[in-house]
Design a protein around this motif. Structure first.
Motif, PDB file in Angstrom:
ATOM      1  N   THR A  99       0.867  -1.176   0.000  1.00 37.52           N
ATOM      2  CA  THR A  99       0.000   0.000   0.000  1.00 37.52           C
ATOM      3  C   THR A  99       0.906   1.228   0.000  1.00 37.52           C
ATOM      4  O   THR A  99       2.044   1.148   0.420  1.00 37.52           O
ATOM      5  N   ARG A 101       1.282   5.812   0.137  1.00 39.41           N
ATOM      6  CA  ARG A 101       0.720   7.159   0.344  1.00 39.41           C
ATOM      7  C   ARG A 101       1.174   8.018  -0.827  1.00 39.41           C
ATOM      8  O   ARG A 101       2.345   7.981  -1.214  1.00 39.41           O
ATOM      9  N   VAL A 145      12.532  -9.629   4.286  1.00 42.77           N
ATOM     10  CA  VAL A 145      11.812  -9.844   5.540  1.00 42.77           C
ATOM     11  C   VAL A 145      12.485  -9.133   6.705  1.00 42.77           C
ATOM     12  O   VAL A 145      11.838  -8.469   7.505  1.00 42.77           O
ATOM     13  N   ARG A 146      13.794  -9.265   6.791  1.00 41.26           N
ATOM     14  CA  ARG A 146      14.492  -8.724   7.965  1.00 41.26           C
ATOM     15  C   ARG A 146      14.869  -7.265   7.768  1.00 41.26           C
ATOM     16  O   ARG A 146      15.025  -6.783   6.655  1.00 41.26           O
ATOM     17  N   SER A 147      15.016  -6.550   8.900  1.00 37.32           N
ATOM     18  CA  SER A 147      15.409  -5.146   8.823  1.00 37.32           C
ATOM     19  C   SER A 147      16.831  -4.926   9.299  1.00 37.32           C
ATOM     20  O   SER A 147      17.434  -3.912   8.996  1.00 37.32           O
ATOM     21  N   ARG A 202      14.547  -4.886   4.813  1.00 33.93           N
ATOM     22  CA  ARG A 202      13.217  -4.378   4.489  1.00 33.93           C
ATOM     23  C   ARG A 202      13.174  -2.867   4.235  1.00 33.93           C
ATOM     24  O   ARG A 202      12.604  -2.426   3.225  1.00 33.93           O
ATOM     25  N   LEU A 206      12.041  -1.225   0.691  1.00 27.98           N
ATOM     26  CA  LEU A 206      10.914  -0.289   0.590  1.00 27.98           C
ATOM     27  C   LEU A 206      11.366   1.043  -0.004  1.00 27.98           C
ATOM     28  O   LEU A 206      10.681   1.642  -0.835  1.00 27.98           O
ATOM     29  N   ASP A 228       5.261   7.357   0.317  1.00 30.78           N
ATOM     30  CA  ASP A 228       5.657   6.265   1.193  1.00 30.78           C
ATOM     31  C   ASP A 228       5.057   4.959   0.690  1.00 30.78           C
ATOM     32  O   ASP A 228       3.953   4.962   0.155  1.00 30.78           O
ATOM     33  N   LEU A 230       4.335   0.923   1.953  1.00 32.49           N
ATOM     34  CA  LEU A 230       4.289   0.003   3.091  1.00 32.49           C
ATOM     35  C   LEU A 230       3.962  -1.402   2.599  1.00 32.49           C
ATOM     36  O   LEU A 230       3.193  -1.564   1.650  1.00 32.49           O
ATOM     37  N   ILE A 231       4.566  -2.397   3.255  1.00 29.11           N
ATOM     38  CA  ILE A 231       4.206  -3.783   2.957  1.00 29.11           C
ATOM     39  C   ILE A 231       3.147  -4.209   3.961  1.00 29.11           C
ATOM     40  O   ILE A 231       3.415  -4.294   5.151  1.00 29.11           O
ATOM     41  N   LYS A 232       1.954  -4.453   3.480  1.00 32.38           N
ATOM     42  CA  LYS A 232       0.867  -4.828   4.379  1.00 32.38           C
ATOM     43  C   LYS A 232       0.896  -6.316   4.685  1.00 32.38           C
ATOM     44  O   LYS A 232       0.587  -6.742   5.784  1.00 32.38           O
ATOM     45  N   GLN A 233       1.232  -7.086   3.697  1.00 35.07           N
ATOM     46  CA  GLN A 233       1.234  -8.537   3.882  1.00 35.07           C
ATOM     47  C   GLN A 233       2.326  -9.127   3.005  1.00 35.07           C
ATOM     48  O   GLN A 233       2.517  -8.677   1.864  1.00 35.07           O
TER      49      GLN A 233
END
Lengths: 353, 318
Positions: A99, A101, A145-147, A202, A206, A228, A230-233
């Protein structure tokens, strides 16, 4: 009839005329003013062409009656993508739902190119979904997956409740701690530069998606900007999920077996320790006891020897008499020869009679 | 005003007489939009021709009539809850879980199911209204993203066991950061992990892991208990056997001394008259012993025959 008419004369007509004029004036005025809400921006057009800069300040505004106004949202808007399937660099197929912005940065351009929020949504679908696919393909799954590398540094000290509480280090040392915390997954390190800034992860992914989407938007210049992403799922596709569960199960079973066997191992060790301890305790007791008994024996031998050595002959006498006494138990039969001193005693007794 | 009915005929309507009615109606309608009420839990944002002019607290307030002034009311003191991975149904007080929403990838690329809620209030009504379109939906997006980011940076077993409190705190911080960055006018009061579970498909194995831990502890505890029981007992027994040996030694020495003293004393007197004492001792002993015997058989050393000499018990009695 004429009476009423004549009484007021021309005045009703003039009143109606006034009313009409007022109404007309109000109508023209309404064509000349418009309001802009705090969350809006407006573009004034004249015969389909934009005049002037967009109005981004709220309040009462004026225009020529023949000009038209288009209002758009000035706020941060929400774009919600649908779940898409994509592939990472390590050939893993994942479902990802993103998603974003975005906002209308140039209302004039927006009006000229797209015109409506719905249209913008449709354009963003293609742009962001494309950026997601492209960027995800550049990274391995763990990098999406990891930050950070915190999982490598800190998780190994975190142990499940029971273990830390009760037997702590003993069983913990038996098991590979990493295996336990991460269910046996191998954990690669996220790339970092010499100053420790992450080159993957991550936030980087992004950020890359965002910048790629922005780059594409700048190219086509729609008057909108994505601010911006975002990864929702983010998840495995169903087919892979089954494999992951199987792997988790196998790993959990392995760890459980590890727990049990190391518990047993420690128990056996403790029992072995106990047996060793018991053997030492018992045998050292035997050692001491026998030594003490020996002392007793030695002293008694010395005492007897000293005493009896005074007259061995007498000792033999006493001992043989004691031996006789012991041998002649009640109701036993004594067999003696005629040479025996006892016989002689008996015989001498006879002679006396 | 003349209203034609048919050819050349009119009905005269005295319109001016009633002109005040619509005027008054319009004035009353306008006046009614000049008063507004803001409830205790709300704040009112007043706009004049769309421009924000003031924010007011609860109470009765006046404003310019519509369409000059408008008031938007935001319930700033209400705490709302967003639910993720589950929906609570207050009518049946039951929780319905949504695995598709709660399924998350962990940092070790395993899967956990996590349901959580986000409690928020609309702290700043103007930001809430003017900065972001539909802030609550955006908050939903942010919350989901943040929770996945957190889970994605942690290992599965710690998440499932001890990591909850830390995750809740971190999630609140991160969500608030995003909200502040977007100037949404929202304050995150709390993030609660409602449940963190392994997926259905691995739940049995996970539960067995807990059991295995307890088993391991139990094995060791049982061995320790046996150790605790047996070692002190063995120590006691060892001490006992040493003490017994000491007893033996003492008895042996004292018996020997007694025997030796007795012998020495006898010897002293024996030496005074050895021959007679020897015989006396012999006779005394025999005297005492022979009556206890059943029979005495005397064998002639030259002749080979047995001659019963006396039968003290049967013969003598007869």
């Amino acid at each position: 009839m004429n009476r009423l008419h004549s009484k007021k004369g021309a005045s009703p007509v003039s009143l109606i005329a006034v009313a009409v004029v007022i109404t007309l004036a109000a109508f023209v005025l309404s064509l000349c003013v418009f309001t802009v809400d705090e969350w809006e921006q407006a573009v004034v057009t004249q015969f389909g062409e934009v005049v002037d800069e967009p109005i981004t300040e709220a309040g009462l505004k004026f225009k020529m009656p023949w000009q038209a106004v288009r209002k758009f949202d000035r706020r941060l808007l929400r774009w919600d993508g649908s779940e898409t399937t994509t592939i990472t660099r390590d050939r893993r197929t994942i479902n990802i739902d993103v998603t974003a912005r975005w906002r209308i940065t140039d209302a004039r351009r927006f009006l000229e190119t797209i015109g409506s929020i719905n249209q913008a949504d449709a354009r963003l679908n293609g742009i962001i979904a494309g950026a997601v696919k492209d960027e995800i393909a550049k990274f391995e799954l763990y990098e999406v997956v990891r930050s950070s590398n915190r999982i490598l540094d800190t998780e190994r000290t975190l142990m499940p409740n029971q273990i830390t509480d009760q037997i702590g280090d003993e069983i913990a040392e038996q098991l590979e701690r990493d295996d336990l915390a991460t269910l046996g997954a191998t954990l690669p390190r996220l790339r970092q530069d010499t100053e420790g800034v992450y080159q993957a992860g991550r936030p980087i992914v992004l950020d890359n998606i965002l910048r790629e989407a922005q780059r594409r938007l700048v190219q086509i210049n729609l008057g909108i900007q994505v601010e911006d992403v975002l990864i929702k799922q983010l998840g495995y596709i169903r087919e892979i999920e089954a494999n992951v569960y199987a792997q988790m199960n196998a790993e959990l079973e392995k760890i459980a077996a590890g727990f049990r066997s190391s518990g047993r191992q420690l128990a056996e060790e403790r029992l072995g320790e106990m047996q060793r301890e018991l053997a030492i305790i018992e045998s050292s007791a035997v050692e001491r006891a026998q030594r003490i008994r020996g002392e007793g024996e030695a002293q008694s031998i010395r005492i007897y020897a000293e005493a009896y050595n005074q007259d061995p002959e007498f000792y033999r006498l006493i001992r043989s008499l004691e031996a006789y006494e012991k041998m002649m138990r009640e109701n036993s039969t004594l067999v003696i020869t005629t040479q025996s001193p006892l016989y002689r005693i008996l015989k001498s007794l006879e002679e006396d009679f | 005003m003349r209203i034609p009915v048919n050819n050349q005929e009119y009905i005269e309507v005295p319109i001016l007489k009633y002109l005040w009615i619509p005027v008054v109606l319009i004035l009353v309608a306008a006046a009614s939009t000049m008063v507004y009420q803001v409830n205790a839990e709300e704040e009112g944002v007043r706009l004049r021709f769309g421009k924000h002019i003031e924010t007011v607290g609860p109470g009765l307030h006046f404003k310019a009539p519509y369409p000059i002034d408008r008031v938007l009311v935001v319930p700033t003191r209400i705490v709302d809850v967003l639910e993720f991975g589950y929906r609570s149904d207050p009518r049946v007080s039951r929780r319905v879980d949504y695995d598709s929403e709660s399924s998350m990838l962990t940092g070790d690329l395993n899967i956990v199911l996590a349901g959580f809620d986000v409690q928020f209030s609309r702290e700043n009504p103007t930001d809430f209204l003017f900065r972001v379109e539909n802030p609550v939906n955006t908050l939903r997006d942010i919350s989901q993203s943040v929770m996945r980011e957190i889970m994605g940076d942690r290992a599965s077993i710690p998440i499932l066991t001890i990591g909850r409190a830390e995750i809740q705190v971190r999630a609140r911080e991160l969500i608030q950061d995003y909200v502040d960055r977007f100037e949404m006018g929202i304050r995150i009061n709390e993030v609660n992990l409602i449940y963190v579970n392994p997926p259905e498909q691995v739940r049995a194995a996970f539960n067995d892991l807990n059991k295995a831990e307890q088993d391991a502890v139990r094995f060791l505890e049982e061995a320790s208990r046996e150790y605790q029981e047996k070692i002190p007992r063995a120590r006691g027994q060892a001490e006992r056997s040493v003490l017994e040996a000491e007893g033996f030694r003492e008895r042996r020495i004292r018996t020997a001394r007694g025997d030796a003293d007795r012998f020495t004393q006898m010897l002293e007197n024996y030496q005074a008259a050895p021959e007679i004492t020897r015989q006396r001792l012999y006779f005394e002993r025999m005297e005492n012993q022979i009556p206890r015997l059943k029979e005495v058989i005397i064998v002639d050393e030259d002749a080979s025959g047995i001659l019963p000499l006396l039968n003290l018990r049967e013969g003598g009695a007869r």
